[in-house]
Design a protein around this motif. Structure first.
Motif, PDB file in Angstrom:
ATOM      1  N   GLU A 167       0.861  -1.189   0.000  1.00 44.39           N
ATOM      2  CA  GLU A 167       0.000   0.000   0.000  1.00 44.39           C
ATOM      3  C   GLU A 167       0.892   1.231   0.000  1.00 44.39           C
ATOM      4  OE1 GLU A 167      -4.042  -1.281   2.281  1.00 44.39           O
ATOM      5  OE2 GLU A 167      -2.294  -0.904   3.545  1.00 44.39           O
ATOM      6  N   PHE A 168       0.634   2.132  -0.944  1.00 39.06           N
ATOM      7  CA  PHE A 168       1.477   3.319  -1.106  1.00 39.06           C
ATOM      8  C   PHE A 168       0.620   4.575  -0.980  1.00 39.06           C
ATOM      9  CE2 PHE A 168       3.714  -0.121  -3.048  1.00 39.06           C
ATOM     10  CZ  PHE A 168       5.041   0.119  -2.725  1.00 39.06           C
ATOM     11  N   VAL A 169       1.053   5.454  -0.086  1.00 37.42           N
ATOM     12  CA  VAL A 169       0.339   6.685   0.197  1.00 37.42           C
ATOM     13  C   VAL A 169       0.930   7.795  -0.673  1.00 37.42           C
ATOM     14  CG1 VAL A 169      -0.232   8.372   1.982  1.00 37.42           C
ATOM     15  CG2 VAL A 169      -0.083   5.947   2.565  1.00 37.42           C
ATOM     16  N   ILE A 170       0.105   8.420  -1.488  1.00 40.38           N
ATOM     17  CA  ILE A 170       0.551   9.557  -2.304  1.00 40.38           C
ATOM     18  C   ILE A 170       0.258  10.831  -1.520  1.00 40.38           C
ATOM     19  CG2 ILE A 170       0.257  10.815  -4.470  1.00 40.38           C
ATOM     20  CD1 ILE A 170      -0.449   8.191  -5.814  1.00 40.38           C
ATOM     21  N   HIS A 171       1.322  11.565  -1.206  1.00 40.79           N
ATOM     22  CA  HIS A 171       1.198  12.718  -0.311  1.00 40.79           C
ATOM     23  C   HIS A 171       2.094  13.857  -0.781  1.00 40.79           C
ATOM     24  CE1 HIS A 171       5.195  12.038   1.540  1.00 40.79           C
ATOM     25  NE2 HIS A 171       4.936  10.780   1.267  1.00 40.79           N
ATOM     26  N   HIS A 172       1.979  14.987  -0.097  1.00 37.83           N
ATOM     27  CA  HIS A 172       2.812  16.150  -0.415  1.00 37.83           C
ATOM     28  C   HIS A 172       4.201  15.958   0.182  1.00 37.83           C
ATOM     29  CE1 HIS A 172       4.148  20.388  -0.624  1.00 37.83           C
ATOM     30  NE2 HIS A 172       3.308  20.456  -1.655  1.00 37.83           N
ATOM     31  N   ARG A 173       5.225  16.372  -0.552  1.00 36.63           N
ATOM     32  CA  ARG A 173       6.600  16.144  -0.102  1.00 36.63           C
ATOM     33  C   ARG A 173       6.951  16.970   1.128  1.00 36.63           C
ATOM     34  NH1 ARG A 173      10.903  13.894  -2.639  1.00 36.63           N
ATOM     35  NH2 ARG A 173       9.666  13.714  -4.549  1.00 36.63           N
ATOM     36  N   LYS A 174       6.611  18.250   1.137  1.00 36.65           N
ATOM     37  CA  LYS A 174       6.970  19.111   2.272  1.00 36.65           C
ATOM     38  C   LYS A 174       6.066  18.881   3.470  1.00 36.65           C
ATOM     39  CE  LYS A 174       7.872  23.926   3.576  1.00 36.65           C
ATOM     40  NZ  LYS A 174       9.245  23.650   4.065  1.00 36.65           N
ATOM     41  N   TYR A 175       4.776  18.653   3.194  1.00 41.97           N
ATOM     42  CA  TYR A 175       3.809  18.400   4.268  1.00 41.97           C
ATOM     43  C   TYR A 175       3.248  16.989   4.069  1.00 41.97           C
ATOM     44  CZ  TYR A 175       4.137  23.472   4.661  1.00 41.97           C
ATOM     45  OH  TYR A 175       4.596  24.744   4.802  1.00 41.97           O
ATOM     46  N   PRO A 176       3.936  15.968   4.553  1.00 42.64           N
ATOM     47  CA  PRO A 176       3.532  14.581   4.262  1.00 42.64           C
ATOM     48  C   PRO A 176       2.165  14.206   4.800  1.00 42.64           C
ATOM     49  CG  PRO A 176       5.254  14.655   5.936  1.00 42.64           C
ATOM     50  CD  PRO A 176       5.146  16.029   5.391  1.00 42.64           C
ATOM     51  N   PHE A 177       1.661  14.957   5.786  1.00 40.99           N
ATOM     52  CA  PHE A 177       0.349  14.644   6.341  1.00 40.99           C
ATOM     53  C   PHE A 177      -0.782  15.072   5.400  1.00 40.99           C
ATOM     54  CE2 PHE A 177       2.347  18.376   8.236  1.00 40.99           C
ATOM     55  CZ  PHE A 177       1.497  19.399   7.846  1.00 40.99           C
ATOM     56  N   LEU A 178      -0.452  15.759   4.303  1.00 43.90           N
ATOM     57  CA  LEU A 178      -1.455  16.062   3.272  1.00 43.90           C
ATOM     58  C   LEU A 178      -1.498  14.878   2.316  1.00 43.90           C
ATOM     59  CD1 LEU A 178      -0.675  19.820   2.510  1.00 43.90           C
ATOM     60  CD2 LEU A 178      -2.297  18.864   4.156  1.00 43.90           C
ATOM     61  N   VAL A 179      -2.379  13.936   2.606  1.00 37.53           N
ATOM     62  CA  VAL A 179      -2.477  12.684   1.846  1.00 37.53           C
ATOM     63  C   VAL A 179      -3.664  12.784   0.891  1.00 37.53           C
ATOM     64  CG1 VAL A 179      -2.900  10.203   2.019  1.00 37.53           C
ATOM     65  CG2 VAL A 179      -1.443  11.352   3.697  1.00 37.53           C
ATOM     66  N   PHE A 180      -3.440  12.366  -0.353  1.00 40.80           N
ATOM     67  CA  PHE A 180      -4.478  12.508  -1.372  1.00 40.80           C
ATOM     68  C   PHE A 180      -5.016  11.171  -1.892  1.00 40.80           C
ATOM     69  CE2 PHE A 180      -1.501  16.115  -1.721  1.00 40.80           C
ATOM     70  CZ  PHE A 180      -2.346  17.123  -1.286  1.00 40.80           C
ATOM     71  N   ARG A 181      -4.175  10.143  -1.887  1.00 40.12           N
ATOM     72  CA  ARG A 181      -4.624   8.842  -2.398  1.00 40.12           C
ATOM     73  C   ARG A 181      -3.854   7.725  -1.711  1.00 40.12           C
ATOM     74  NH1 ARG A 181      -4.092   7.966  -8.618  1.00 40.12           N
ATOM     75  NH2 ARG A 181      -5.044   5.995  -7.998  1.00 40.12           N
ATOM     76  N   VAL A 182      -4.426   6.525  -1.786  1.00 41.09           N
ATOM     77  CA  VAL A 182      -3.719   5.308  -1.376  1.00 41.09           C
ATOM     78  C   VAL A 182      -3.802   4.332  -2.538  1.00 41.09           C
ATOM     79  CG1 VAL A 182      -3.627   3.373   0.218  1.00 41.09           C
ATOM     80  CG2 VAL A 182      -4.217   5.645   1.066  1.00 41.09           C
ATOM     81  N   VAL A 183      -2.634   3.937  -3.035  1.00 40.34           N
ATOM     82  CA  VAL A 183      -2.553   3.018  -4.172  1.00 40.34           C
ATOM     83  C   VAL A 183      -2.169   1.639  -3.649  1.00 40.34           C
ATOM     84  CG1 VAL A 183      -1.384   2.511  -6.355  1.00 40.34           C
ATOM     85  CG2 VAL A 183      -1.905   4.881  -5.733  1.00 40.34           C
ATOM     86  N   LYS A 184      -2.917   0.622  -4.056  1.00 39.01           N
ATOM     87  CA  LYS A 184      -2.631  -0.749  -3.627  1.00 39.01           C
ATOM     88  C   LYS A 184      -2.130  -1.560  -4.801  1.00 39.01           C
ATOM     89  CE  LYS A 184      -6.096  -0.772   0.071  1.00 39.01           C
ATOM     90  NZ  LYS A 184      -7.257  -1.485   0.661  1.00 39.01           N
TER      91      LYS A 184
END
Length: 574
Positions: free
Chosen positions: A65-82
């Motif tokens: 499972e891979f979390v696609i997020h913002h590089r500077k603010y990692p807690f800004l998560v937009f998707r989860v790719v499985k």
């Protein structure tokens, strides 16, 4: 002004209360931090979203499972790719290529979707709706930032729940030793003992692509600065006691330089002076400001998140029964130790102590493969470790001192010195590497200081030195001519050879001297006088005239073995 103040206060409150994760139903109220030993390890509101993100990576998301997020603010998560359906390829290069290609595509797609949604577009597909729902959780101030900073700022972070579970199991072996060194010996905060979860997942043989090794991931240069030995026989970065002591001293020194545990821990990834340069450049000692301020780009992704990862590891470890109820820690390993007064082989220790080799090897990770293969001995000064039940045997064990001298029966042997190689020795004594390996039954080109090697056949085998040479496998006529310092033409002439073709086992006559050799220029009593030519050595002369190197040096009053062309020597008669 009052309106602006109230707006900012509400905005900060929203940032601290929202859980900006991919699953809208997730709640960060599960954060269960307990007692901390130093105020620097308290999770502040500024760090909490970042820490929550890493808790999820450690304990919630699985390896595919891979979390696609913002590089500077990692807690800004937009998707989860499985990634699913290709388990048979896992661990292969093909799977890694597939994974990189797929994630690159998904990141590009998510970036394009975000750009459209931030401009007010309506979501149409299921992927766009997922991104839209997660974007709705993002505070307004971050949305303003994202509109200007979205291109090239997304990345994918894989979940490591399985890996962290294994790390938890392994940590049980030596956590009591790490705590003893950090807390009892150096008085450091207990939270620092969780750092190996971030650095190496408690893999005692971990090695990075950059060359860092061990659970504390020391680079060779830093390891040597802190007294760890890194050489052909020993790599103390993999030694649990030595490396932990070095890590504790490093963190203590870093804290004394930076006066903050947040900055000291960050320096473990970025370097003390690297952190000091960032402090000076941006005029702030606040780690939260250095990593969160939109106009400050102080560190890369790894360094910016290093301290937050440690806080997440502390949280998960301290509450492992909540996050990993199925995981049981390995029982702590208790061992007896003793520092070796002299070098000794693994075989000697294992046989004398009766310790199973596999068990002995698991406690002595610092020893290199050369030691386990028997090419080198365990060096003097090394702290050997055995299970506690062998404590009495270890204390009573007699370690024999190395032999300080070697009696040469003749000049056919040589003791290896520092810097010697088989090639250098071969050139010095005019013998091939292949022949040296054959004479000494060597399978590899590895030799060690103090090793005694044969550089010529025993004097009982007269075929080499009475004018007759027996051809061996791999030898050529040119090689034999060079070995005895005779010309190829003379060698063929005395043996009635029409060509240079010879065969194994063939006996060849060797001429006594070739044109251009040094000459006997005088003879008196029991000595003869010899004029040195280019290429002569005391060893070759001793063989030619049937005497010893020491006899020539004594007769010629030589203090060293160095010869000069044209020099006259007194050679004892037979």
């Amino acid at each position: 002004y009052l309106f602006i103040f109230l707006f900012l206060a509400v905005e900060i409150a929203v940032v601290n209360s929202l859980s900006v994760f991919a699953d809208p139903g997730y709640s960060s109220t599960t954060f269960r931090q307990g007692y901390v030993t130093h105020r620097d390890f308290v999770v502040t509101p500024q760090l909490k979203p970042r820490v929550d993100f890493w808790i999820d990576i450690f304990a919630r998301y699985h390896k595919n499972e891979f979390v696609i997020h913002h590089r500077k603010y990692p807690f800004l998560v937009f998707r989860v790719v499985k990634l699913g359906g290709i388990k048979f390829l896992e661990g292969t290069r093909r799977f890694e290529r597939y994974k990189r290609k797929l994630l690159k595509k998904e990141i590009r797609e998510t970036e394009n979707i975000l750009k459209r949604l931030l401009k007010g577009a309506t979501p149409r597909t299921s992927v766009e709706r997922e991104v839209f729902n997660n974007l709705a959780l993002v505070p307004l101030s971050y949305k303003t930032y994202l509109r200007k900073n979205i291109t090239g700022q997304l990345r994918a972070q894989g979940g490591i729940r399985e890996e962290f579970a294994e790390a938890l199991r392994r940590s049980g072996r030596y956590m009591h030793i790490i705590k003893s060194i950090f807390v009892d010996r150096y008085g450091l905060p207990l939270e620092l003992t969780r750092l190996p979860f971030v650095e190496s997942s408690f893999n005692y043989n971990a090695r990075s692509a950059a060359g860092a090794s061990g659970i504390w991931q020391f680079m060779p240069r830093t390891a040597r600065i802190y007294g760890l030995k890194v050489n052909y026989s020993l790599d103390e970065r993999r030694d649990i006691i030595a490396s932990t002591d070095a890590a504790a001293r490093y963190l203590r020194d870093a804290y004394n330089e930076l006066l903050s545990w947040q900055l000291a821990v960050t320096s473990y990834n970025h370097g003390v002076y690297g952190v000091k340069r960032k402090i000076k450049k941006h005029r702030t000692r606040s780690l939260s400001r250095l990593i969160n301020h939109p106009r400050i780009d102080a560190f890369g992704f790894a360094s910016s998140n290093f301290f937050a990862e440690l806080l997440a590891a502390v949280e998960v470890y301290n509450n492992r029964s909540y996050y990993f109820p199925e995981v049981k820690l390995e029982p702590p390993v208790h061992m007896a130790v003793r520092r070796l007064p002299y070098s000794v082989s693994v075989t000697y220790l294992v046989s004398k102590l009766g310790v199973p080799l596999a068990e002995f090897k698991s406690l002595n990770n610092a020893l290199s493969w050369r030691v386990w293969k028997g090419y080198r001995k365990i060096p003097a000064g090394y702290l050997i470790k055995v299970p506690l039940k062998y404590k009495r045997k270890l204390a009573a064990l007699t370690i024999p001192p190395p032999r300080t001298s070697f009696t040469f029966s003749n000049a056919n042997y040589y003791r290896v010195r520092r810097g010697d190689t088989l090639i250098k020795i071969g050139r010095r004594f005019n013998i091939s590497v292949k022949e040296l390996k054959r004479l000494n039954n060597l399978k590899r080109d590895v030799i060690k200081v103090g090793q005694v090697i044969k550089i010529a056949p025993s004097s009982t085998k007269k075929s080499y030195w009475n004018g007759i040479h027996t051809v061996r496998r791999g030898e050529t006529l040119s090689y034999i001519a060079r070995r005895y310092k005779v010309s190829l033409k003379d060698l063929r002439r005395v043996n009635n050879l029409s060509s240079s073709l010879i065969k194994v086992g063939q006996r060849l006559k060797v001429p006594s001297r070739s044109k251009g050799e040094g000459k006997i220029v005088g003879s008196k009593g029991s000595y003869m006088t010899y004029k040195v030519k280019s290429g002569d050595t005391l060893w070759t002369l001793s063989k030619r005239f049937g005497t010893s190197i020491s006899a020539i040096k004594r007769a010629s009053n030589l203090r060293s073995s160095k010869l000069i062309k044209g020099q006259k020597l007194r050679i004892p008669r037979k």
